[in-house]
Design a protein around this motif. Structure first.
Motif, short mmCIF file in Angstrom:
data_model
loop_
_atom_site.label_atom_id
_atom_site.label_comp_id
_atom_site.label_asym_id
_atom_site.label_seq_id
_atom_site.Cartn_x
_atom_site.Cartn_y
_atom_site.Cartn_z
N TRP A 145 0.81 -1.21 0.00
CA TRP A 145 0.00 0.00 0.00
C TRP A 145 0.85 1.27 0.00
O TRP A 145 0.43 2.32 0.48
CB TRP A 145 -0.98 0.02 1.18
N ASP A 146 2.04 1.15 -0.56
CA ASP A 146 2.89 2.32 -0.75
C ASP A 146 2.58 2.93 -2.10
O ASP A 146 2.50 2.22 -3.12
CB ASP A 146 4.38 1.95 -0.69
N LEU A 147 2.40 4.22 -2.14
CA LEU A 147 2.14 4.92 -3.39
C LEU A 147 3.44 5.06 -4.18
O LEU A 147 4.40 5.67 -3.69
CB LEU A 147 1.53 6.29 -3.12
N LEU A 148 3.46 4.52 -5.37
CA LEU A 148 4.66 4.59 -6.21
C LEU A 148 4.67 5.85 -7.05
O LEU A 148 5.70 6.52 -7.15
CB LEU A 148 4.74 3.35 -7.11
N TYR A 149 3.57 6.15 -7.68
CA TYR A 149 3.46 7.39 -8.44
C TYR A 149 1.99 7.70 -8.67
O TYR A 149 1.12 6.85 -8.50
CB TYR A 149 4.22 7.32 -9.77
N GLU A 150 1.74 8.96 -9.06
CA GLU A 150 0.39 9.45 -9.28
C GLU A 150 0.40 10.37 -10.49
O GLU A 150 1.34 11.16 -10.68
CB GLU A 150 -0.12 10.18 -8.03
N MET A 151 -0.63 10.31 -11.31
CA MET A 151 -0.72 11.20 -12.46
C MET A 151 -2.18 11.47 -12.76
O MET A 151 -3.05 10.65 -12.45
CB MET A 151 -0.02 10.61 -13.70
N PRO A 152 -2.47 12.60 -13.39
CA PRO A 152 -3.85 12.92 -13.73
C PRO A 152 -4.30 12.11 -14.94
O PRO A 152 -3.53 11.89 -15.88
CB PRO A 152 -3.81 14.41 -14.02
N LEU A 153 -5.56 11.70 -14.91
CA LEU A 153 -6.10 10.94 -16.03
C LEU A 153 -6.44 11.84 -17.20
O LEU A 153 -6.12 11.54 -18.35
CB LEU A 153 -7.36 10.18 -15.58
N ASP A 154 -7.07 12.98 -16.92
CA ASP A 154 -7.53 13.88 -17.96
C ASP A 154 -6.60 15.06 -18.10
O ASP A 154 -5.87 15.43 -17.15
CB ASP A 154 -8.95 14.38 -17.65
N ASP A 155 -6.63 15.67 -19.27
CA ASP A 155 -5.88 16.91 -19.51
C ASP A 155 -6.80 18.08 -19.21
O ASP A 155 -7.49 18.62 -20.08
CB ASP A 155 -5.42 16.96 -20.97
N LYS A 212 3.53 -4.55 -18.55
CA LYS A 212 4.45 -3.43 -18.75
C LYS A 212 3.73 -2.12 -19.05
O LYS A 212 4.30 -1.05 -18.91
CB LYS A 212 5.43 -3.75 -19.87
N PHE A 213 2.49 -2.21 -19.52
CA PHE A 213 1.71 -1.03 -19.86
C PHE A 213 0.28 -1.23 -19.38
O PHE A 213 -0.19 -2.36 -19.21
CB PHE A 213 1.71 -0.78 -21.38
N PHE A 214 -0.42 -0.09 -19.17
CA PHE A 214 -1.86 -0.14 -18.94
C PHE A 214 -2.49 1.03 -19.66
O PHE A 214 -1.84 2.03 -19.98
CB PHE A 214 -2.21 -0.15 -17.45
N ALA A 215 -3.77 0.89 -19.97
CA ALA A 215 -4.46 1.88 -20.80
C ALA A 215 -5.73 2.33 -20.11
O ALA A 215 -6.32 1.61 -19.29
CB ALA A 215 -4.78 1.28 -22.17
N SER A 216 -6.15 3.54 -20.48
CA SER A 216 -7.38 4.11 -19.93
C SER A 216 -7.93 5.12 -20.93
O SER A 216 -7.23 5.52 -21.87
CB SER A 216 -7.13 4.78 -18.57
N LEU A 217 -9.18 5.52 -20.71
CA LEU A 217 -9.82 6.55 -21.53
C LEU A 217 -9.95 7.82 -20.69
O LEU A 217 -10.37 7.77 -19.52
CB LEU A 217 -11.20 6.08 -22.00
N SER A 218 -9.64 8.94 -21.30
CA SER A 218 -9.71 10.23 -20.59
C SER A 218 -10.56 11.20 -21.38
O SER A 218 -10.62 11.15 -22.62
CB SER A 218 -8.31 10.79 -20.37
N LYS A 219 -11.23 12.08 -20.65
CA LYS A 219 -12.10 13.06 -21.28
C LYS A 219 -11.29 14.20 -21.90
O LYS A 219 -10.18 14.51 -21.46
CB LYS A 219 -13.09 13.62 -20.26
N PHE A 235 -18.05 15.73 -26.27
CA PHE A 235 -17.79 14.67 -25.29
C PHE A 235 -16.86 13.59 -25.86
O PHE A 235 -17.03 12.41 -25.58
CB PHE A 235 -19.10 14.03 -24.81
N HIS A 236 -15.88 14.01 -26.63
CA HIS A 236 -14.89 13.06 -27.14
C HIS A 236 -13.92 12.68 -26.04
O HIS A 236 -13.76 13.38 -25.03
CB HIS A 236 -14.15 13.66 -28.32
N LYS A 237 -13.24 11.56 -26.25
CA LYS A 237 -12.24 11.08 -25.29
C LYS A 237 -10.98 10.68 -26.04
O LYS A 237 -10.98 10.58 -27.27
CB LYS A 237 -12.78 9.88 -24.51
#
Length: 1321
Positions: free
Chosen positions: A147-157, A186-193, A200-202
Motif C-alpha cells: 500500500w505504498d504509493l509509487l506514483y500518481e498522475m492525472p487521467l484527464d488533460d 508493462k503497460f496499462f491503458a485508460s480513456l480520458s475526457k 464529449f470526445h475522449k
C-alpha cells in the motif's frame, strides 16, 4: 470453418437478504485457485459461492454461504471489487475513498487507505504486484501490495482554472471507470475526457508501468463510456465508438500500443444501443460484450479469423436482468454471467466444425450463415459460395442430407426456428453469389432457443430448451424456481412445408413446426447425434458421458422417449460426438465416438486415443457407411484408422496407440501409419467422402488446406474399381499420381484381362489408354508398393468369387497378357483411327518381351497401303513414317533395327536405320553385303547376327549339302542345336557324324552317361566304354566289353583295373563284387566287404566258400569295430552333457541380461537385438570345445569321421565362446550329433553279425551303449527346444535326467530306434 456452440448452461442463485427489498448485485470477482465467486451488493454485502458446474448437480442452487456486510459509513457504498491472490483477500473501494482489505476466510476487514474523490476503479497488474487505482477526481494512483504509493498522475488533460475537486460524482459515474493492463504488465491503458471539446470526445492513453509516464495517446474520438480492454497477447486494445451522431450503430475499434487505430467493425445493432463490459477471453481469440437495447440486453461473442470479425454467438436476456459477465481466467471457453437479482449462469462453449456430413460448410456470422460446398469449391472464410440471412442472430444449426433431401435447421437467439431446403449439389451452379432471406417457421408454440439441434429424419427435429410449452413468450427470468436441471426439456418437433418445392431452388419460407412431445431431463445435455441406422432415433449424451437412445414416434402415439444405453457410455463428458455406422460386422448399433476436453477419444467405455485434437469420419463409398476414422493428434500427426481395426481392437498393434515417438520410429518401415501436419495447431474441419478422399484442415491463421491421404485415395480408387467405374478410377489415378498398375492388380491381372473391353469403352480417350499401357509392369503393386496401406479383403474375395480365376493365352506373363487383352479390345471396340493404330503399336512395343516384329509388320502393311492409295487424304491409319517414329520413341533404335532385319526385309531395315538417325557408314555396308547373298544365306547370316540359332540352322541345312560343314560347325558352337540337327538332316551317314560329334561334346563336358549312350547310338563302342569308365559305371564298362567280345585275359585284366579304381574312389563294396564275380578272388573280396562294413554279406561269402580263415577275419574285425564304436558312443554321451551344460549357462546369463536391459529401456529406448545379444555373450565366460575323437588303430574307418552318412552328422561350423551366436550354435551342434540313417543300418548289421558269431555279450553291450547315446542326444535337443521360448529357467524342471526318462518312455517303439534288436534288451 468453425462455429461456437453452447455446450451447456448451469444456473445457480445467490439468495439475497429478504429484509433488503431493493438489494441487487453490483460487482463480482473470481478466485481462480479455489473456484469461488465473490459478489458485492448495493447493500454492501459480500456474497461467496462456488463456481457452478454440471458435476455439482445443482448443489448450489439453494443459496450461497452466509453474507457478510462491510461496515461502512452511512451513505457510503462499494464502488469496485477485486480479488488479490497474493493476499488471499478481497480489495474493495468505496464512494468515499476507503480502500478495504477483506479476508473471507477470517471474516475480517482492514482499512488500508483512503483517497480523495472516492475510488472509481481498482485494477491489479497481471503479475499481482501492483494496483492501479482511479479516483473520482480523475487521478491514477499506482500502489504496491504494501500500500505504498509509487506514483500518481492525472487521467484527464484539465484546462487551467478548472477545479476537478469540486465536481460531484455518483456511483453510476464510477461504474464507467476502467483501467486495462497489457498481458505482460508493462503497460496499462485508460480513456480520458477532452474538456475543451463540446462533443464529449475522449482519448485513449497508454501508460508505462515502471515510471507512470504517458507512452502514447490517441486522437480525440467519440468513445462510448469507459469500455476498454487489452487482450492477453498484448497486440490490440479494444474499445467502442459511439456513432449516434452519424445515425449509425456503435462499432468496436481496435488500437495498437502506439495509440493508432488498427481496425474496426460494426456490432450490427440499432443506433440507440450501448455497449458495456467488453472483454477478451484468456486466449484472446474471443471477444464478448453486453449490448443494452430498449427491450433486451444481448451478450455477443465475436471471433477473429482471416482478417474478419465474426459474430459467433448471441444470447438474449431481459432488460430487467441487467446482465453482466466475466470470462473464466483459465478456461477460454467458459463464461460466467450474473443478474441483478442474484442469478448466475455458467456457459460452456465448444468450437465445432462448420462442415456437415455432406461436406457443406455452414459458417455462422450473426444473422447470416455463409454456405460453401467444399466438394465443389474450397473457399476459406471470409469468402463463401452463397449466404442465408435470418431474422436475427443464429445460435445453433444442423443439417440433414440423405436421399433427395438436403435441409438446414437454425435456432435463432429470439427462440424462433428456421428451416431451409437446399437443392442437390449437382444443381448449385446457378446459386453462386446469391443471398437468400429465410423466414421463421410458423408455430403456435415458443420453444425458446434450442440447443443441440439434430435431425432424426427429414421431417423430425430434436432439441433441448430451458422452456416448456407453458411459456407464451421468451424470457430468461423464468430460469430459476427450484432445481435448475429440471428446467431442461427435450423437444421433438415435426417439420412440414406448405410451399411447393422446386428441386433446383432454395426453399426459405412456408415452413411449419409442430411439437411432438417434450420431456423433462434430469441432467445437463452435452450433445445429441442422429442414429442413421434406425429411423427417428438419436443418441443423447448427458454430463459424465451417460448415453441414452432417444426415439420419436409419429402418428397417434406421437412423442419422444429415452432408453438407457450403458454399453455406449463414455468415460467422461465428450462435447464433440460423431457416429459411425459400419457394415460387415455383427453389430446392431453404430460406433459412437466422443472427444473430451482433455484430448481423449472415447468409444464404448474405452479410450482409443489419448492425444487427439480433432477427428472426423470418412465413408469410402459415400453411402454413409463409415470405413475410416481420421484422427489429428496434439503432436500434429494425422492418422487414418480403419474401422475394422477399431472393431477388432487392433489399434495398439497397427498404430502404436498414436504415440508420436513410437510412430516416428516405425515410419521407416511403414510410412502409411501417419502424415505430418505441416502447420502446428491445424485441426480437421471435415472430409470429402467417396471419390473425394480428402481431409480438410484449417490452420490457426484461418486458411483451409485440403490433403489427400494416400490410404484414403487408394481405398476410394479400389472402391470405384470394384464397381467397374474404370473411367473415374483412371482419372483419380492420374490426379493423385497413383501407379496405374493398381487398375490391373486390384483384383488380379487374370481377372482384368476379361474386363479390358469395358475398360477401353469407358475410358474412351486413347491418350489416357496409351499412358496406361506405358505404365504396366510385371510386379503386383498391391503386394509391394501399396502393401502397407490396405489389406483389401473384399477385393481379394471378389478376385476368386466375382471374377473367377481366368487365365489368358500368355499364361503367367502379366505384362504381355494384359497388353494383349487391351490390344484385342482396341481392335474390337474402337473404330479404326490413326490414334488407335498408335495405341496398338504401343501395346506391342511395351510387351515383355517387346513384340517389335509384329509391330513392324503392321508398319509394313501401312506402308503398302500408302503406296496403293497415294491420293487418299482421309486415311484411317497414321502414316508409316509417323508409326515408325512412334515405335522408335517407345523402343531402343537398335532393337527396332534388329527386328526389321529379323523380318528379312532389307528395305524396311534401311528405313528404320534412316529414321533412327544411324550413321549410313554403320548400316549400309551390312545391308549391301546381305543383299548380294542368296536368299537362304542372307537369312542364315541375319539369324547368326541376331543369335537366332535355330532359325539359322534351319536355313543353312536348307541351303544344301555344300553347306553341311557350316551346319556342323554351328551345332558344335551351339550344342543345344544337336537334337534339331538330327531332325533336319536326313542322310544316315551324316546323322552318324552328328551323333558322334554330339557324344564328343557330352564327353568333354563330363556328361559321361549321356555321352556313352550317344556313342552307342552311332556304334562307337570304344568311346562308349571309355565314357562309362570315366563316369565310374563299372557295370556299363563290362557290358560294353561283352559287346566288343573281349578275350578272357583282357576281360580279367579289365576287371582287376576296375576293382582298383573303385577302391580308390571309396567304393569297396562294388570293388568286392567285381573281384568275387569276375576274378574269383574270395579273400580280397571278403576283405573289401569288411572295409565296406557289410558284415552280414562278408560272413555269407566266407561260409559260401567254406573258408574258416575268412570267418575268423570277419569275427576279429567286427569285435574291433564294436570296441571302437562303444568308445565313441561313451565319448558322445560326455559331449552331450558338456554342451548342454554350457547351453544352460549361456541361456541363463542371457535371460538375466535381457531382464536388466528391459528395465532400462523405459528411460533409454529400445536396444537393438544384435547389440543385446553381443552384450549378453560378454558375460558367458569361456569354455573349450574339443573337436577330436577317439579312433581305433586297426579299424578301417570311424563313424565319427564318416563322409558317407554312416556316423553321427558332422557339426558344421566352429563354436566360438562368447560370440553372439554361441547359443544357437550349441543347439545346432547337439542336433548334428544324432545318428545318421547309414550309421543305424551299419550298426544293425554289426549286431546281427556278432550274434551269428556267438558274441552275444559284446552285441548287447554295443546296443546298450548306442541306445544310451541316442537317448541322451534326443533328450538334450528336446530340452533345448523347450527352453527357447521361456524367459526363466527352472533347474528342477529342465533337468537332463528327467528328459532322458521321458524320452525312454516315448520313443522306444519309434522309427529312430528301429536298429535295435529286442532279444539283446
Amino acid at each position: 470453418m468453425k462455429n461456437l456452440k453452447l455446450s451447456w448452461e448451469v444456473w445457480s442463485e445467490v439468495q439475497l437478504r429478504k429484509e433488503q427489498e431493493d438489494e441487487s448485485l453490483r460487482l463480482a470477482t473470481f478466485d481462480i485457485e479455489r473456484s469461488r465467486l465473490f459478489f458485492a451488493s448495493t447493500a454492501n454485502f459480500i456474497y461467496t459461492t462456488q463456481l457452478p458446474s454440471p458435476q455439482t448437480e445443482g448443489a448450489w442452487n439453494n443459496g450461497s454461504a452466509p453474507a457478510t456486510r462491510l461496515d461502512l459509513e452511512t451513505g457510503d457504498v462499494i464502488t469496485c471489487l477485486d480479488y488479490l491472490m497474493e493476499k488471499e483477500a478481497l480489495v474493495a473501494g468505496t464512494l468515499r475513498g476507503y480502500l478495504l482489505l477483506y479476508s473471507v476466510d477470517d471474516d475480517s476487514t482492514d482499512i488500508v487507505g483512503q483517497v480523495e474523490g472516492g475510488v472509481a476503479c481498482i485494477s491489479p497488474s497481471p503479475d499481482g504486484d501492483l494496483l492501479a487505482i482511479m479516483t473520482g477526481f480523475g487521478q491514477i494512483l499506482v500502489m504496491n501490495l504494501d500500500w505504498d504509493l509509487l506514483y500518481e498522475m492525472p487521467l484527464d488533460d484539465s484546462p487551467e482554472g478548472v477545479d476537478v475537486h469540486g465536481s460531484a460524482f455518483s456511483v453510476d459515474c464510477f461504474s464507467e471507470a476502467s483501467i486495462s493492463w497489457r498481458g505482460d504488465g508493462k503497460f496499462f491503458a485508460s480513456l480520458s475526457k477532452v474538456h475543451d471539446s463540446l462533443s464529449f470526445h475522449k482519448k485513449l492513453k497508454v501508460w508505462e508501468r515502471d515510471s507512470g509516464e504517458l507512452h502514447s495517446v490517441s486522437d480525440s474520438k467519440p468513445f462510448m463510456g469507459s469500455v476498454i480492454d487489452w487482450n492477453q497477447i498484448g497486440a490490440k486494445i479494444v474499445t467502442v465508438y459511439d456513432k449516434n451522431e452519424e445515425k449509425k450503430c456503435p462499432s468496436i475499434v481496435l488500437y495498437e500500443k502506439n495509440g493508432l487505430e488498427r481496425s474496426s467493425f460494426s456490432i450490427n445493432e440499432g443506433i440507440d444501443v450501448t455497449v458495456e463490459f467488453l472483454k477478451f477471453n484468456c486466449n484472446s481469440d474471443l471477444l464478448a460484450a453486453v449490448v443494452r437495447g430498449e427491450t433486451v440486453d444481448t451478450l455477443k461473442i465475436w471471433h477473429f479469423s482471416n482478417n474478419r470479425w465474426y459474430t459467433k454467438q448471441e444470447i438474449r436476456y431481459s432488460k430487467e436482468d441487467a446482465i453482466k459477465f466475466m470470462w473464466d481466467l483459465t478456461n477460454p471457453l467458459k463464461l460466467i454471467c450474473w443478474t441483478l437479482d442474484g442469478r448466475i449462469i455458467t456457459c460452456k462453449f465448444v468450437w465445432v466444425t462448420a462442415v456437415m456430413g455432406n461436406s457443406i460448410a455452414f459458417v455462422i456470422d450473426g444473422s447470416k450463415v455463409l454456405v460453401t460446398p467444399l466438394s465443389l469449391s474450397l473457399m476459406p472464410p471470409p469468402m463463401y459460395f452463397l449466404e442465408f440471412e435470418f431474422p436475427c442472430a443464429v445460435r445453433d444449426i444442423t443439417s440433414y442430407s440423405r436421399s433427395s433431401h438436403n435441409r438446414l435447421a437454425a435456432s435463432l437467439s429470439d427462440g424462433r426456428l428456421c428451416i431451409v431446403e437446399l437443392p442437390l449439389l449437382d444443381e448449385w451452379d446457378e446459386l453462386e453469389g446469391q443471398t437468400f432471406r429465410v423466414m421463421a417457421s410458423h408455430s403456435g408454440i415458443n420453444f425458446g432457443p434450442l440447443l443441440h439441434l439434430a435431425w432424426l429424419d427429414s421431417h423430425t427435429l430434436l432439441g433441448v430448451s430451458t422452456l416448456d410449452y407453458s411459456h407464451s413468450n421468451f424470457s430468461n427470468r423464468n430460469f430459476l424456481d427450484g432445481d435448475v436441471h429440471k428446467r431442461l426439456y427435450l423437444h421433438g418437433i415435426e417439420i412440414s412445408c406448405s410451399e411447393d418445392r422446386v428441386s433446383s431452388s432454395v426453399t426459405c419460407l412456408g415452413w411449419q413446426a409442430e411439437a411432438l412431445n417434450h420431456m423433462h431431463l434430469e441432467g445437463v445435455v452435452v450433445g445429441i447425434v442422429c442414429n442413421p441406422l434406425t429411423s427417428c432415433s438419436a443418441f443423447v449424451q448427458f454430463e459424465g458421458g451417460k448415453t441414452f437412445e432417444c426415439t420419436a414416434k409419429l402418428g397417434v402415439n406421437r412423442g419422444v422417449s429415452l432408453q438407457r444405453c450403458d454399453e455406449m457410455d463414455f468415460l467422461s463428458s465428450c462435447p464433440w460426438m460423431d457416429i459411425a455406422p459400419v457394415e460387415g460386422h455383427t453389430r446392431e448399433k453404430p460406433l459412437l465416438l466422443g472427444l473430451d476436453d482433455n484430448g481423449k477419444l472415447h468409444l464404448e467405455g474405452r479410450i482409443l486415443c489419448n492425444n487427439c485434437s480433432s477427428f472426423s469420419t470418412y465413408s469410402s463409398s459415400g453411402d454413409g457407411m463409415i470405413t475410416h476414422v481420421v484422427i489429428a493428434t496434439k503432436q500434429d500427426l494425422l492418422f487414418i484408422v480403419d474401422v475394422d481395426d477399431i472393431v477388432r481392437g487392433e489399434l495398439e498393434k497397427n498404430y502404436e496407440n498414436f504415440q508420436p515417438v513410437v510412430a516416428k520410429n516405425r515410419k521407416g518401415e511403414n510410412e502409411s501409419i501417419f502424415i505430418n501436419i505441416w502447420e502446428k495447431g491445424a485441426e480437421i474441419v471435415g472430409v470429402l467422402h467417396g471419390d473425394g478422399s480428402a481431409v480438410i484442415l484449417q490452420t490457426p491463421r484461418g486458411n483451409l488446406e485440403c490433403v489427400y491421404p494416400r490410404k484414403l485415395v487408394l481405398v476410394s480408387i479400389i472402391n470405384v474399381l470394384a464397381n467397374r467405374r474404370f473411367k473415374d478410377a483412371l482419372q483419380m489415378v492420374r490426379r493423385h499420381r497413383i501407379d496405374f498398375n493398381i487398375i490391373v492388380d486390384h483384383c488380379g491381372w487374370q481377372a482384368f484381362t476379361g474386363l479390358a473391353a469395358d475398360f477401353i469403352v469407358q475410358v474412351g480417350n486413347l491418350n489416357y489408354v496409351t499412358e496406361f499401357v506405358c505404365a504396366i509392369k510385371g510386379e503386383d503393386v498391391m503386394e509391394t508398393l501399396y502393401k502397407n496401406y490396405t489389406s483389401l479383403p473384399c477385393i481379394k474375395r471378389d478376385k476368386v468369387v466375382r471374377y473367377g480365376e481366368s487365365k489368358s493365352a500368355d499364361g503367367d506373363n502379366k505384362v504381355s497378357s494384359v497388353l494383349l487383352a487391351v490390344r484385342n479390345a482396341l481392335e474390337d471396340q474402337i473404330e479404326e483411327t490413326p490414334a488407335r493404330e498408335l495405341c496398338i503399336l504401343t501395346t506391342l512395343a511395351r510387351s515383355t518381351p517387346p513384340a517389335l516384329e509384329e509391330a513392324l509388320r503392321r508398319v509394313k502393311v501401312i506402308r503398302e497401303l500408302e503406296l496403293s492409295a497415294a491420293n487418299d487424304t482421309k486415311r484411317p491409319y497414321p502414316s508409316s513414317e509417323e508409326s515408325l517414329k512412334h515405335l522408335l520413341w517407345l523402343s531402343e533404335s537398335e532393337a527396332v533395327f534388329e527386328a526389321a532385319l529379323g523380318l528379312y526385309d532389307l528395305n524396311l531395315a534401311a528405313i528404320v536405320a534412316l529414321n533412327s538417325q544411324k550413321d549410313p557408314k554403320e548400316f549400309l555396308p551390312l545391308l549391301q553385303e546381305l543383299e548380294r547373298m542368296p536368299q537362304l544365306l542372307m537369312q542364315y547370316n541375319i539369324d547368326l547376327k541376331l543369335q537366332r540359332y535355330e532359325s539359322a540352322l534351319r536355313h543353312i541345312v536348307s541351303a544344301g549339302d555344300s553347306y553341311y560343314e557350316d551346319s556342323l560347325n554351328l551345332m558344335s558352337k551351339v550344342p543345344e542345336l544337336y537334337p534339331m540337327g538330327l531332325q533336319l538332316i536326313t542322310s544316315p551317314d551324316k546323322k552318324q557324324q552328328v551323333l558322334e560329334a554330339w557324344g564328343d561334346h557330352l564327353n568333354a563336358t563330363k556328361c559321361f552317361e549321356d555321352a556313352a549312350t550317344t556313342y552307342l547310338c552311332c556304334s562307337c563302342l570304344e568311346k562308349a566304354l571309355k565314357a562309362y569308365r570315366a563316369g565310374g559305371n563299372w557295370t556299363g564298362v563290362l557290358t560294353v566289353a561283352g559287346l566288343m567280345n573281349l578275350g578272357k585275359d583282357d576281360l580279367l585284366q579289365l576287371a582287376r583295373e576296375l576293382s582298383e579304381e573303385l577302391q580308390a574312389l571309396g567304393k569297396p563294396r562294388d570293388a568286392a563284387k567285381i573281384l568275387l564275380e569276375y576274378c574269383c578272388d574270395v579273400y580280397n573280396g571278403v576283405s573289401l566287404l569288411v572295409d565296406a562294413r557289410s558284415w552280414e554279406e562278408s560272413l555269407r561269402i566266407a561260409f559260401l566258400h567254406r573258408r574258416d580263415d575268412l570267418v575268423l577275419v570277419v569275427k576279429d574285425a567286427s569285435l574291433e569295430c564294436a570296441s571302437v564304436l562303444m568308445g565313441e558312443y561313451n565319448e558322445g554321451v560326455e559331449k552331450v552333457g558338456k554342451y548342454l551344460t554350457r547351453y544352460l549357462a549361456v541361456r541363463q546369463r542371457r535371460l538375466l541380461l535381457a531382464a536388466t536391459i528391459k528395465s532400462e529401456e523405459r528411460l533409454e529406448g529400445y536396444l537393438d537385438d544384435e547389440t543385446a545379444s553381443q552384450a549378453s555373450s560378454n558375460f558367458s565366460g569361456m569354455s573349450a570345445y574339443t573337436t577330436g575323437s577317439r579312433r581305433g588303430s586297426t579299424a578301417p574307418t570311424s563313424i565319427s569321421t564318416s563322409t558317407k552318412g554312416r556316423g553321427r552328422q558332422r557339426n558344421r561350423g566352429k563354436i566360438r565362446a562368447g560370440s553372439p551366436d554361441e547359443e544357437t550354435a550349441l543347439v545346432e551342434h547337439l542336433r548334428g550329433m544324432s545318428l545318421a540313417e547309414g550309421a543305424k543300418h551299419e550298426l544293425k548289421s554289426l549286431l546281427i553279425c556278432l550274434v551269428m558269431l556267438g558274441e552275444e555279450d559284446t552285441a548287447r553291450k554295443l546296443q546298450h551303449t548306442a541306445e544310451k547315446f541316442q537317448v541322451s542326444q534326443t533328450a538334450a535337443v528336446k530340452l533345448a527346444d523347450d527352453l527357447m521360448p521361456i524367459d526363466s529357467i527352472d533347474e528342477q524342471a529342465f533337468n537332463l535326467e528327467i528328459y532322458i526318462q521321458n524320452v525312454q518312455k516315448e520313443v522306444q517303439n519309434s522309427d529312430a530306434f528301429s536298429w535295435k534288436s529286442k532279444v539283446l534288451g
